[in-house]
Design a protein around this motif. Sequence first.
Motif, PDB file in Angstrom:
ATOM      1  N   GLN A  48      -5.470   4.758   3.770  1.00  0.00           N
ATOM      2  CA  GLN A  48      -4.983   3.123   3.392  1.00  0.00           C
ATOM      3  C   GLN A  48      -3.789   2.257   3.865  1.00  0.00           C
ATOM      4  OE1 GLN A  48      -8.019   4.798   0.499  1.00  0.00           O
ATOM      5  NE2 GLN A  48      -6.616   2.699   0.097  1.00  0.00           N
ATOM      6  N   GLU A  80       0.645  -1.081  -0.369  1.00  0.00           N
ATOM      7  CA  GLU A  80       0.440   0.099  -0.393  1.00  0.00           C
ATOM      8  C   GLU A  80       0.764   1.373   0.297  1.00  0.00           C
ATOM      9  OE1 GLU A  80      -3.201   1.899  -0.853  1.00  0.00           O
ATOM     10  OE2 GLU A  80      -3.617  -0.257   0.387  1.00  0.00           O
ATOM     11  N   ASP A  94       0.176   4.531  -2.564  1.00  0.00           N
ATOM     12  CA  ASP A  94       0.171   5.570  -2.436  1.00  0.00           C
ATOM     13  C   ASP A  94       0.589   6.277  -3.326  1.00  0.00           C
ATOM     14  OD1 ASP A  94      -2.009   4.387  -1.373  1.00  0.00           O
ATOM     15  OD2 ASP A  94      -1.738   4.257   1.156  1.00  0.00           O
TER      16      ASP A  94
END
Length: 312
Positions: free
Chosen positions: A182, A128, A132
């Motif tokens: 996130q 992640e 991102d």
Amino acid sequence: MSDTAHPFVIPQFTTKDYSSFFLAGALCCTISHGAMTPIDVVKTRIQIDPKYKPFGFVSGTRYLIANEGPSALLTGFGPTAVGYLAQGGAKFAGYEYWKKSFATFVGDQDTAVKYRTAIYLGAASVAEFFADILLTPLEATRIRLVSERGYATGLVSGFTRLASEGGVSQLYAGFLPILCKQIPYAIGQFTVNEFCHELALRNMSEETKKSMSDLSKFGISLGSGVIAGFAAAILSHPADTLLSQINKGHGPTGSMIYRLTTLAKEAGVKGLFAGLGPRMIMTAGLVSSQFLMYDGIKHALGAPPALEIHKE
């Protein structure tokens, strides 16, 4: 290492396999997030627009349509679709890569199963983080389009204006809060989904697993995805609220940590979880549909199944 430890049979994914994982992740995320744009528009308005504070999802939707017309529900569709095309591919392919890497690192199946939670958490978090980097500028554009009516006509004009007015610093102003949002989201999405599948399959014999109907497999995948979606929404919602505030330009000047801390104190627990109901609905639909589409697209592309390290 115990005497019972034995080598872990880990699939040797090829570059083509990772390309398939990336394409499947990209498509499932851009399709699902694009379809959820109307829900996300209402959720964002409830989070950041004082006029929407008294409303729930249904009443907020009616208020938005009455004041701005039905087309307002599709505000930010462009950056949503493009942003999650890039982020989804990097996240899903990255999770496959890092889960395999961490499982290889521990060396044997018994150890991998023992520390599977750490493997899931680590793989989701690292994947992640890199995803991102791709998502943040487009998410900033989306939120500005949704929060400021008339800011720009779409993705290209909105991105260009945001970049010209604030430069790279403005495009990445939300990077820290988006990580705070996130990474918990990915942890809930992947880790809870893994454990839901494990729980569903643990008491089945190998013969039962092999003879399961497509409907049974669909039911397990759907149920696991919905539960994982609820977990992802709850874990990530406070940071999602702060991200919306940061991209709106709210809060004091200073370091990002100071701004986030100040905004969190001002909002309080109730404010940080404003709009959670609509977001739980949205996220349950997102996560469950993503896993179903991801598996379907991988199968269509001839990609191998994911590495499983479930406890028997």
